[in-house]
Design a protein around this motif. Structure first.
Motif, PDB file in Angstrom:
ATOM      1  N   GLY A 193       6.319  -8.162   0.342  1.00 41.95           N
ATOM      2  CA  GLY A 193       7.001  -7.680  -0.864  1.00 41.95           C
ATOM      3  C   GLY A 193       6.044  -7.523  -2.030  1.00 41.95           C
ATOM      4  N   LEU A 194       5.103  -8.468  -2.166  1.00 35.22           N
ATOM      5  CA  LEU A 194       4.151  -8.386  -3.267  1.00 35.22           C
ATOM      6  C   LEU A 194       3.143  -7.246  -3.077  1.00 35.22           C
ATOM      7  N   LEU A 195       2.831  -6.914  -1.832  1.00 36.07           N
ATOM      8  CA  LEU A 195       1.867  -5.842  -1.566  1.00 36.07           C
ATOM      9  C   LEU A 195       2.476  -4.456  -1.723  1.00 36.07           C
ATOM     10  N   LEU A 196       3.780  -4.393  -1.824  1.00 34.06           N
ATOM     11  CA  LEU A 196       4.422  -3.087  -1.942  1.00 34.06           C
ATOM     12  C   LEU A 196       3.990  -2.378  -3.224  1.00 34.06           C
ATOM     13  N   PHE A 197       3.954  -3.092  -4.341  1.00 32.05           N
ATOM     14  CA  PHE A 197       3.568  -2.484  -5.616  1.00 32.05           C
ATOM     15  C   PHE A 197       2.126  -1.970  -5.608  1.00 32.05           C
ATOM     16  N   PRO A 198       1.125  -2.777  -5.177  1.00 33.16           N
ATOM     17  CA  PRO A 198      -0.248  -2.233  -5.149  1.00 33.16           C
ATOM     18  C   PRO A 198      -0.410  -1.058  -4.173  1.00 33.16           C
ATOM     19  N   LYS A 199       0.314  -1.073  -3.054  1.00 34.24           N
ATOM     20  CA  LYS A 199       0.204   0.038  -2.107  1.00 34.24           C
ATOM     21  C   LYS A 199       0.759   1.325  -2.706  1.00 34.24           C
ATOM     22  N   VAL A 200       1.887   1.225  -3.400  1.00 40.53           N
ATOM     23  CA  VAL A 200       2.455   2.411  -4.045  1.00 40.53           C
ATOM     24  C   VAL A 200       1.539   2.882  -5.160  1.00 40.53           C
ATOM     25  N   LEU A 201       0.992   1.935  -5.926  1.00 38.40           N
ATOM     26  CA  LEU A 201       0.077   2.284  -7.007  1.00 38.40           C
ATOM     27  C   LEU A 201      -1.169   2.977  -6.483  1.00 38.40           C
ATOM     28  N   CYS A 202      -1.748   2.472  -5.384  1.00 35.82           N
ATOM     29  CA  CYS A 202      -2.957   3.113  -4.861  1.00 35.82           C
ATOM     30  C   CYS A 202      -2.621   4.457  -4.225  1.00 35.82           C
ATOM     31  N   ALA A 203      -1.410   4.634  -3.701  1.00 39.25           N
ATOM     32  CA  ALA A 203      -1.017   5.948  -3.182  1.00 39.25           C
ATOM     33  C   ALA A 203      -0.912   6.956  -4.326  1.00 39.25           C
ATOM     34  N   MET A 204      -0.486   6.491  -5.491  1.00 39.53           N
ATOM     35  CA  MET A 204      -0.405   7.392  -6.639  1.00 39.53           C
ATOM     36  C   MET A 204      -1.794   7.681  -7.207  1.00 39.53           C
ATOM     37  N   VAL A 205      -2.675   6.684  -7.242  1.00 37.60           N
ATOM     38  CA  VAL A 205      -4.017   6.869  -7.784  1.00 37.60           C
ATOM     39  C   VAL A 205      -4.854   7.754  -6.863  1.00 37.60           C
ATOM     40  N   PHE A 206      -4.752   7.503  -5.540  1.00 44.05           N
ATOM     41  CA  PHE A 206      -5.531   8.266  -4.566  1.00 44.05           C
ATOM     42  C   PHE A 206      -4.729   9.453  -4.028  1.00 44.05           C
ATOM     43  N   ARG A 207      -4.007  10.105  -4.872  1.00 40.35           N
ATOM     44  CA  ARG A 207      -3.107  11.179  -4.459  1.00 40.35           C
ATOM     45  C   ARG A 207      -3.848  12.314  -3.752  1.00 40.35           C
ATOM     46  N   HIS A 208      -5.020  12.663  -4.223  1.00 43.86           N
ATOM     47  CA  HIS A 208      -5.751  13.800  -3.661  1.00 43.86           C
ATOM     48  C   HIS A 208      -6.888  13.359  -2.746  1.00 43.86           C
ATOM     49  N   SER A 209      -6.915  12.100  -2.380  1.00 48.23           N
ATOM     50  CA  SER A 209      -7.955  11.585  -1.481  1.00 48.23           C
ATOM     51  C   SER A 209      -7.529  11.780  -0.028  1.00 48.23           C
ATOM     52  N   PRO A 210      -8.486  11.756   0.878  1.00 47.77           N
ATOM     53  CA  PRO A 210      -8.133  11.854   2.297  1.00 47.77           C
ATOM     54  C   PRO A 210      -7.333  10.623   2.749  1.00 47.77           C
ATOM     55  N   ARG A 211      -6.582  10.802   3.828  1.00 44.17           N
ATOM     56  CA  ARG A 211      -5.736   9.717   4.328  1.00 44.17           C
ATOM     57  C   ARG A 211      -6.539   8.515   4.794  1.00 44.17           C
ATOM     58  N   TRP A 212      -7.741   8.721   5.327  1.00 43.50           N
ATOM     59  CA  TRP A 212      -8.509   7.595   5.825  1.00 43.50           C
ATOM     60  C   TRP A 212      -8.917   6.658   4.692  1.00 43.50           C
ATOM     61  N   GLN A 213      -9.162   7.206   3.486  1.00 41.73           N
ATOM     62  CA  GLN A 213      -9.500   6.344   2.347  1.00 41.73           C
ATOM     63  C   GLN A 213      -8.296   5.506   1.933  1.00 41.73           C
ATOM     64  N   LEU A 214      -7.132   6.106   1.937  1.00 43.27           N
ATOM     65  CA  LEU A 214      -5.911   5.376   1.604  1.00 43.27           C
ATOM     66  C   LEU A 214      -5.653   4.281   2.635  1.00 43.27           C
ATOM     67  N   LEU A 215      -5.811   4.594   3.918  1.00 44.70           N
ATOM     68  CA  LEU A 215      -5.612   3.606   4.974  1.00 44.70           C
ATOM     69  C   LEU A 215      -6.630   2.472   4.851  1.00 44.70           C
ATOM     70  N   LEU A 216      -7.874   2.802   4.561  1.00 44.78           N
ATOM     71  CA  LEU A 216      -8.913   1.791   4.399  1.00 44.78           C
ATOM     72  C   LEU A 216      -8.608   0.873   3.211  1.00 44.78           C
ATOM     73  N   PHE A 217      -8.138   1.453   2.120  1.00 41.14           N
ATOM     74  CA  PHE A 217      -7.792   0.640   0.958  1.00 41.14           C
ATOM     75  C   PHE A 217      -6.588  -0.256   1.255  1.00 41.14           C
ATOM     76  N   HIS A 218      -5.605   0.249   1.990  1.00 41.74           N
ATOM     77  CA  HIS A 218      -4.452  -0.576   2.377  1.00 41.74           C
ATOM     78  C   HIS A 218      -4.893  -1.740   3.263  1.00 41.74           C
ATOM     79  N   LEU A 219      -5.787  -1.467   4.212  1.00 44.71           N
ATOM     80  CA  LEU A 219      -6.281  -2.538   5.081  1.00 44.71           C
ATOM     81  C   LEU A 219      -7.073  -3.577   4.288  1.00 44.71           C
ATOM     82  N   LEU A 220      -7.844  -3.134   3.299  1.00 49.85           N
ATOM     83  CA  LEU A 220      -8.592  -4.067   2.452  1.00 49.85           C
ATOM     84  C   LEU A 220      -7.644  -4.949   1.635  1.00 49.85           C
TER      85      LEU A 220
END
Length: 166
Positions: free
Chosen positions: A79-106
């Motif tokens: 539940g706590l990770l939901l907010f940072p994941k949504v925030l990073c999806a908004m920040v990395f909107r135009h980034s490739p999917r692998w960068q978003l996945l890597l940031f989520h895993l980190l």
């Protein structure tokens, strides 16, 4: 005519009490065997992983309480990770999917490592070294990533939300 002397597609005759009790007994024994096998496999897989990683424990109850607390902390951190994941999806909107996945895993690795570290410090019955904490968290993340979840797979395949031009 079939081998039983009845035309094909006719239902079989009524079962005797002996046949019914035998069928029910075999079914109950099969279910009991499956439940015991699954519980033993999971339990020995976890304790075997603990032995390989060098995690020491006092009793079986301490292992079960460690696993239970890990599950509860995983629910809370989910539940706590939901907010940072949504925030990073908004920040990395135009980034490739692998960068978003890597940031989520980190993010997941960092929060899980903190969780396992604090559970280890809080519990006296389980002792985990620093390298074992990292290894345990990596195994947890690998299992979580490999278990198929249709919602997770669908959102990762769609990628971050893109601005649509009409």
């Amino acid at each position: 005519m079939s081998e039983s002397g009845q035309p094909p597609g006719t239902p079989p005759g009524p079962m005797s009490f002996k046949d019914k009790s035998l069928a029910v007994s075999l079914f109950v024994l099969f279910i009991a065997f499956v439940v015991i096998f699954v519980f033993a496999a999971v339990f020995f897989l976890i304790t075997g992983t603990f032995a390989i990683l060098g995690i020491t424990y006092d009793s079986w109850q301490s292992i079960l309480s460690f696993i239970g607390m890990s599950m509860v902390s995983d629910l809370v951190l989910g539940g706590l990770l939901l907010f940072p994941k949504v925030l990073c999806a908004m920040v990395f909107r135009h980034s490739p999917r692998w960068q978003l996945l890597l940031f989520h895993l980190l993010l997941q690795f960092t929060f899980d490592l903190l969780s396992v570290h604090y559970i280890d410090e809080w519990m006296d019955g389980v002792t985990i070294g620093g390298g074992a904490e990292v290894g345990f968290v990596l195994i947890m993340i690998a299992i979580d990533t490999l278990i198929p979840d249709s919602r997770k797979k669908r959102t990762l395949n769609e990628g971050p939300p893109q601005d649509r031009v009409r």
